[in-house]
Motif scaffolding. Sequence first.
Motif, short mmCIF file in Angstrom:
data_model
loop_
_atom_site.label_atom_id
_atom_site.label_comp_id
_atom_site.label_asym_id
_atom_site.label_seq_id
_atom_site.Cartn_x
_atom_site.Cartn_y
_atom_site.Cartn_z
N ARG A 1 0.84 -1.20 0.00
CA ARG A 1 0.00 0.00 0.00
C ARG A 1 0.88 1.25 0.00
O ARG A 1 1.58 1.51 0.97
N THR B 1 2.05 4.67 0.86
CA THR B 1 1.65 5.61 1.91
C THR B 1 2.82 6.51 2.30
O THR B 1 3.99 6.11 2.22
N ASN C 1 -4.36 -2.66 -3.93
CA ASN C 1 -3.98 -1.26 -3.71
C ASN C 1 -3.59 -0.65 -5.05
O ASN C 1 -3.50 -1.33 -6.05
#
Length: 171
Positions: free
Chosen positions: A113, A115, A136
Amino acid sequence: MIAIFSDTHSNDGHELTGEALEAARSANTVIHAGDFTSTAALEAFHRECDRLLAVHGNADSATVRERLPTARVVEADGARFAVTHRREGGATGLAMFGRSRDADVVVSGHTHRPTVVETDDVVLLNPGSHAQPRGNRPGFAVLERDGDELVGELCQPDGAVLETISVRMTR
């Protein structure tokens, strides 16, 4: 420029395409937060990058694990990066890992993911997976020095910007 990747998960090669491939080829430093999976993927990255600094992840083969550390500190463009695949304790554990290494940025992977989390004293950056996003958005990151900051973007392999990044360096 610094290009940042993680979670390639390939048995054949680097799986880089589009802007991700261009970033790997043109970066002064490439950081990879583990899970190449195979020696073929690791070697393919080495062929594309002038300076590859990587750690191994939990899905890497024994051969890859023998060649790469679990964690490392990387100095690039005046910034200090603490690199690991994953760390117990979530964001708090990653921030503590970074603080203990006097890092400006902690680079990690594992979740696939992309981030960016800003804490009081360190930026936590997970570039996601350019090759296997697992539900994702696919991702990678690029950073460049601009005065006393690193600025950049978390991008998809086609170049679409997911998020901008700004890191104030303490050195």
